[in-house]
Design an enzyme around this catalytic site. Structure first.
Site, PDB file in Angstrom:
ATOM      1  N   LYS A 144      46.672  73.691  37.936  1.00 13.47           N
ATOM      2  CA  LYS A 144      47.859  74.521  37.750  1.00 13.47           C
ATOM      3  C   LYS A 144      47.838  75.580  38.830  1.00 13.47           C
ATOM      4  O   LYS A 144      46.779  75.946  39.347  1.00 13.47           O
ATOM      5  CB  LYS A 144      47.854  75.199  36.374  1.00 13.47           C
ATOM      6  CG  LYS A 144      49.230  75.469  35.846  1.00 13.47           C
ATOM      7  CD  LYS A 144      49.852  74.203  35.309  1.00 13.47           C
ATOM      8  CE  LYS A 144      51.237  74.430  34.773  1.00 13.47           C
ATOM      9  NZ  LYS A 144      51.722  73.256  34.031  1.00 13.47           N
TER      10      LYS A 144
HETATM   11  P1  NAD Z   1      62.237  76.641  33.233  1.00  8.96           P
HETATM   12  O1  NAD Z   1      61.899  77.762  34.112  1.00  8.96           O
HETATM   13  O2  NAD Z   1      63.120  75.557  33.741  1.00  8.96           O
HETATM   14  O3  NAD Z   1      62.908  77.207  31.886  1.00  8.96           O
HETATM   15  C1  NAD Z   1      62.283  78.142  31.077  1.00  8.96           C
HETATM   16  C2  NAD Z   1      63.302  78.596  30.045  1.00  8.96           C
HETATM   17  O4  NAD Z   1      62.666  79.450  29.103  1.00  8.96           O
HETATM   18  C3  NAD Z   1      64.451  79.402  30.638  1.00  8.96           C
HETATM   19  O5  NAD Z   1      65.644  79.089  29.951  1.00  8.96           O
HETATM   20  C4  NAD Z   1      64.030  80.840  30.338  1.00  8.96           C
HETATM   21  O6  NAD Z   1      65.137  81.728  30.305  1.00  8.96           O
HETATM   22  C5  NAD Z   1      63.424  80.642  28.973  1.00  8.96           C
HETATM   23  N1  NAD Z   1      62.543  81.717  28.530  1.00  8.96           N
HETATM   24  C6  NAD Z   1      61.641  82.417  29.245  1.00  8.96           C
HETATM   25  N2  NAD Z   1      61.054  83.328  28.453  1.00  8.96           N
HETATM   26  C7  NAD Z   1      61.596  83.171  27.216  1.00  8.96           C
HETATM   27  C8  NAD Z   1      61.404  83.810  25.981  1.00  8.96           C
HETATM   28  N3  NAD Z   1      60.516  84.795  25.834  1.00  8.96           N
HETATM   29  N4  NAD Z   1      62.139  83.393  24.915  1.00  8.96           N
HETATM   30  C9  NAD Z   1      63.044  82.395  25.030  1.00  8.96           C
HETATM   31  N5  NAD Z   1      63.260  81.755  26.188  1.00  8.96           N
HETATM   32  C10 NAD Z   1      62.542  82.139  27.263  1.00  8.96           C
HETATM   33  O7  NAD Z   1      60.840  76.045  32.715  1.00  8.96           O
HETATM   34  P2  NAD Z   1      60.550  74.595  32.149  1.00  8.96           P
HETATM   35  O8  NAD Z   1      60.131  73.748  33.295  1.00  8.96           O
HETATM   36  O9  NAD Z   1      61.655  74.171  31.260  1.00  8.96           O
HETATM   37  O10 NAD Z   1      59.224  74.875  31.306  1.00  8.96           O
HETATM   38  C11 NAD Z   1      59.290  75.359  29.957  1.00  8.96           C
HETATM   39  C12 NAD Z   1      57.947  75.110  29.293  1.00  8.96           C
HETATM   40  O11 NAD Z   1      57.656  73.707  29.316  1.00  8.96           O
HETATM   41  C13 NAD Z   1      56.745  75.782  29.945  1.00  8.96           C
HETATM   42  O12 NAD Z   1      55.814  76.131  28.946  1.00  8.96           O
HETATM   43  C14 NAD Z   1      56.179  74.694  30.814  1.00  8.96           C
HETATM   44  O13 NAD Z   1      54.817  74.903  31.103  1.00  8.96           O
HETATM   45  C15 NAD Z   1      56.383  73.505  29.923  1.00  8.96           C
HETATM   46  N6  NAD Z   1      56.410  72.216  30.610  1.00  8.96           N
HETATM   47  C16 NAD Z   1      57.295  71.954  31.601  1.00  8.96           C
HETATM   48  C17 NAD Z   1      57.296  70.708  32.219  1.00  8.96           C
HETATM   49  C18 NAD Z   1      58.310  70.336  33.260  1.00  8.96           C
HETATM   50  O14 NAD Z   1      58.346  69.163  33.648  1.00  8.96           O
HETATM   51  N7  NAD Z   1      59.144  71.235  33.721  1.00  8.96           N
HETATM   52  C19 NAD Z   1      56.353  69.732  31.827  1.00  8.96           C
HETATM   53  C20 NAD Z   1      55.468  70.039  30.800  1.00  8.96           C
HETATM   54  C21 NAD Z   1      55.499  71.272  30.200  1.00  8.96           C
END
Ligand code: NAD
Length: 424
Positions: free
Chosen positions: A111
């Site tokens: 990461k």
């Molecule tokens: P992203 O940046 O595209 O979206 C994050 C979202 O969460 C945004 O809408 C943001 O406004 C919102 N957010 C941030 N803080 C918040 C809070 N306190 N309360 C409510 N909403 C909040 O990120 P993503 O890629 O969608 O990732 C989201 C989660 O999924 C993370 O934990 C990430 O590690 C995990 N994840 C992502 C992927 C991927 O392929 N993108 C894969 C596995 C896991």
């Protein structure tokens, strides 16, 4: 615990270590092997000086943690978030290791990221920060050593800048250095949707087991970024589940009659966030999590299901789209509520992203591309296998789904380390 913990001092890392300790006890792992399995193989911290639009020079702190190199190169996302620390990065890398192993991918976990708020940077500043980060990482990453991908705060464009910077230094296009890049430069069909799609596939599998009819069910989704928005759209449009609550970092919207998720997506595409989206009532974001619903999908930040709200959850299925959304204290409460709340643990629930990233990497190495149908079929096949394994072990050993998933991941890494020896 050795003094090495010093550089990883952080609550999220402590949480990942505590989860590991529980699994290590369950698997009866010898004390001599615990630290070696748990602590990262290596960690890199870099300082990134960048010219800002106003003429000033600002420095940002960047990190990359490579958890283990036993099963292949390391693989993991890149997070741009204001309070990112080395410890949090290490925790996320550790979870990636168990996730890759659980899903049979030939990777160790990694990461990385930058402590910055991407929403406060102009496009040119974001490009400069991204390129500088990759430039500093060049000695430590490579298509056969460590492959980056997107995570919170980064997207396809950032991956394109990473790929371009790395390629410029090599003198030829190296698309396999990152995944989650645009299809136009070697990305794969179906990567952007993969994590959310995987979440929904597993929710449907859980509903099959629990004999629930999706068309009579409701869902609440925290986070409306890559994972949350795709999951919400797919739940509403593909399965017929009524989405009654959505939130992002700016607001939370609740409407028991159902939210038009497509309209929410259009709003976010135009404005960049959900604030002022008017199809429902504003609700306290913490209150939203404990509203009655069939599916609760935290798809944003870590540690949102805690000992304070775990007993109050009113969902039948907890689908962990985010990494580390549930604390170990909350886990204990959910363990006792296992007949009420069916947990799909993060390393299974959000594995769609890294599985399709693996497909993207394989296609890049072979200079060959697959159709979206091929990608999605292969994704569901792997998720089906992992889901069945997790459920089977949990039932047979009378353990939680999280314990079952993590134990399978940790066990595979442990066996590989035992077979190879002390080096990797
Ligand atoms: P992203 O940046 O595209 O979206 C994050 C979202 O969460 C945004 O809408 C943001 O406004 C919102 N957010 C941030 N803080 C918040 C809070 N306190 N309360 C409510 N909403 C909040 O990120 P993503 O890629 O969608 O990732 C989201 C989660 O999924 C993370 O934990 C990430 O590690 C995990 N994840 C992502 C992927 C991927 O392929 N993108 C894969 C596995 C896991």
């Amino acid at each position: 615990m050795s003094s090495a913990l010093g550089i990883y001092q952080d609550d999220v890392f402590k949480m990942a270590c505590e989860q590991f300790r529980v699994i290590a006890d369950y698997l009866e792992i010898d004390e001599n092997h615990r630290e070696r399995l748990m602590l990262p193989k290596r960690a890199i911290a870099v300082t990134l000086p960048v010219h800002m639009d106003d003429g000033s020079t600002k420095t940002f702190q960047g990190y990359r943690v490579q958890h283990h190199l036993t099963l292949g190169p390391t693989k993991g996302g890149t997070r741009f978030a204001p309070d990112l620390s080395m410890g949090e990065t290490a925790a996320l890398a550790m979870w990636m290791s168990w996730k890759c192993a659980l899903n049979g991918l030939p990777y160790g976990g990694a990461k990385g990221g930058i402590a910055c708020d991407p929403t406060k940077l102009s496009r040119s500043e974001l490009e400069a920060v991204s390129r500088r980060y990759m430039q500093e990482m060049i000695p430590f990453v490579g298509p056969h050593t460590d492959i980056m991908g997107p995570d919170m705060g980064t997207n396809e464009q950032v991956m394109a800048w990473f790929m371009d910077t790395y390629s410029v230094y090599q003198g030829y296009a190296v698309s396999e250095i990152v995944t989650g890049k645009p299809v136009s430069i070697g990305g794969t069909e179906g990567r952007r949707e993969s994590t959310g799609r995987g979440v929904v596939y597993l929710v449907e599998r859980a509903m099959d087991l629990l004999k629930m009819d999706p068309t009579e069910c409701t869902a609440i989704i925290q986070g409306f970024g890559n994972v949350g928005s795709v999951a919400a759209l797919s739940l509403a449009l593909k399965t017929g589940i009524k989405v009654v609550g959505i939130s992002d970092a700016t607001t939370a919207v609740y409407n028991p009659k159902g939210i038009d998720v497509k309209a929410a997506e259009q709003h976010v595409l135009k404005k960049g966030h959900l604030r002022a989206f008017d199809q429902g009532d504003r609700i306290d974001p913490n209150e939203m999590l404990v509203q009655k619903c069939d599916v609760l999908a935290p798809c944003a930040v870590d540690r949102v299901i805690t000992e304070k709200n775990a007993a109050k959850l009113q969902c039948r299925i907890l689908a962990e789209g985010a990494n580390g959304p549930t604390t170990p204290e909350a886990d204990k409460i959910l363990d006792q509520r296992w007949t009420e709340v069916f947990v799909i643990p993060d390393i299974l629930c959000n594995a769609g992203g890294v599985i399709v990233s693996y497909f993207e990497w394989v296609q890049g190495l072979q200079a060959f591309s697959w159709s979206e149908t091929e990608v999605t079929d292969k994704l569901f096949r792997i998720l089906e296998h992992s889901f069945s394994q997790v459920i089977r072990r949990a039932k047979a050993h009378k353990i939680s789904h999280r314990m079952s998933a993590m134990a399978t991941g940790v066990e595979r890494v442990m066996k590989a380390k035992r077979t190879r020896g002390l080096f990797p």
